[in-house]
Design an enzyme around this catalytic site. Sequence first.
Site, short mmCIF file in Angstrom:
data_model
loop_
_atom_site.label_atom_id
_atom_site.label_comp_id
_atom_site.label_asym_id
_atom_site.label_seq_id
_atom_site.Cartn_x
_atom_site.Cartn_y
_atom_site.Cartn_z
N GLU A 108 -6.53 4.61 7.80
CA GLU A 108 -6.53 6.18 7.63
C GLU A 108 -7.65 6.66 7.21
O GLU A 108 -8.05 7.92 7.28
CB GLU A 108 -5.27 6.13 6.73
CG GLU A 108 -3.91 6.07 7.46
CD GLU A 108 -2.72 5.57 6.86
OE1 GLU A 108 -2.57 5.57 5.75
OE2 GLU A 108 -1.77 5.01 7.43
N SER A 159 3.90 -2.36 10.14
CA SER A 159 5.38 -2.33 10.34
C SER A 159 6.06 -3.41 9.81
O SER A 159 6.89 -4.09 10.39
CB SER A 159 5.76 -1.78 11.70
OG SER A 159 5.18 -0.69 12.20
N GLU A 197 -4.93 -5.05 10.54
CA GLU A 197 -4.03 -3.82 10.64
C GLU A 197 -4.31 -3.22 12.24
O GLU A 197 -4.90 -1.96 12.26
CB GLU A 197 -3.94 -3.07 9.70
CG GLU A 197 -3.62 -3.58 8.23
CD GLU A 197 -3.12 -2.44 7.22
OE1 GLU A 197 -2.17 -3.00 6.81
OE2 GLU A 197 -3.72 -1.34 7.11
N HIS A 236 -9.21 1.16 5.31
CA HIS A 236 -7.95 1.26 5.92
C HIS A 236 -8.05 2.24 6.89
O HIS A 236 -9.08 3.09 7.03
CB HIS A 236 -7.01 1.81 4.85
CG HIS A 236 -5.61 1.82 5.36
ND1 HIS A 236 -5.13 2.67 6.25
CD2 HIS A 236 -4.60 0.99 5.17
CE1 HIS A 236 -4.00 2.58 6.63
NE2 HIS A 236 -3.48 1.36 5.83
N ASN A 290 0.96 -1.31 -0.02
CA ASN A 290 0.04 0.01 0.17
C ASN A 290 1.07 1.21 -0.02
O ASN A 290 1.51 1.47 1.07
CB ASN A 290 -0.87 -0.19 1.24
CG ASN A 290 -1.72 1.19 1.27
OD1 ASN A 290 -1.85 1.99 0.50
ND2 ASN A 290 -2.21 1.39 2.69
N GLY A 314 2.89 2.23 10.88
CA GLY A 314 3.74 3.32 10.48
C GLY A 314 4.64 3.90 11.90
O GLY A 314 5.22 4.87 11.98
N LYS A 347 -0.07 4.42 -0.33
CA LYS A 347 -0.50 5.59 0.33
C LYS A 347 -0.26 6.62 -0.63
O LYS A 347 -0.32 6.62 -1.93
CB LYS A 347 -0.13 5.71 1.77
CG LYS A 347 -0.18 4.48 2.47
CD LYS A 347 0.02 4.50 4.06
CE LYS A 347 0.09 3.09 4.97
NZ LYS A 347 0.15 3.38 6.28
#
Length: 255
Positions: A97, A213, A167, A95, A9, A173, A11
């Site tokens: 985010e 990660s 996730e 996701h 991904n 991240g 992003k």
Amino acid sequence: MARPFIAGNWKMFKSVADTIRYVAEFRALVADVHDVDIVIAPPFLALHSAAEAAQGSNIGVAAQTLHWEREGAFTGEVSGPMVREAGATFVIIGHSERRTLFGETDAAVNRKVMAAIAATLTPIVCVGETLDQRERNETFEVLDRQLKTGLDGLTGEQLAQLVVAYEPVWAIGTGRNATPAQAAEAHGHLRTRLRQWFGAPAADACRLLYGGSVKPDNIAELIRQSDVDGALVGGASLDPRNFAEIVYRSRQATV
Ligand code: 13P
């Protein structure tokens, strides 16, 4: 062990030119890998170039989201048929985010899953708890809610084609991946629920990815856990050599 599924991904990283360069380099690096499903998810603008550059290779292309309508007055949005026409065959949905920064709800995730299937795109549906929720022992409850609503109305046949990514938000991240035991526990829970709701054959065919990660150094240990069928990789997928290394190691760990 099922065939590993490794998705990157990107992003909001990489221009069209960056994407073309990346795919040219990456496809050569993974040309001999026939036993891993490999997917990259560039930003919308680079989808078509990515699909063209990947044509005839073993690399699939995913969008990072979509709108649930086919077309209409939805300024700034992109639909499933548009994404499909650009050459993508997968789409990431829900996701964290999108959920936290853009207010995407479980109900919206569900509409998007249905729209993706209608456009013959394979959804990669993301679920995961925040650190607060984990510390309050709400992880399973959160996963159940996200999955139950997000996959509402799906048939077993549709679920069997689906990809679900666990996730944990605290691992995205941060450089702090879930331990293999934590990943195994969450994945085991997801598989159990999917079996209850959709029956064992469909639930067992659905691929469960871990994300948060993931790096060349931890992929092998994570993917060796039962019910971890692959990975959704963020930062470490931005460099073609790094991402290729993750693909290689996922495969060595599962032979
Ligand atoms: P990182 O691999 O950068 O932690 O991101 C994970 C992710 O969000 C993939 O969708």
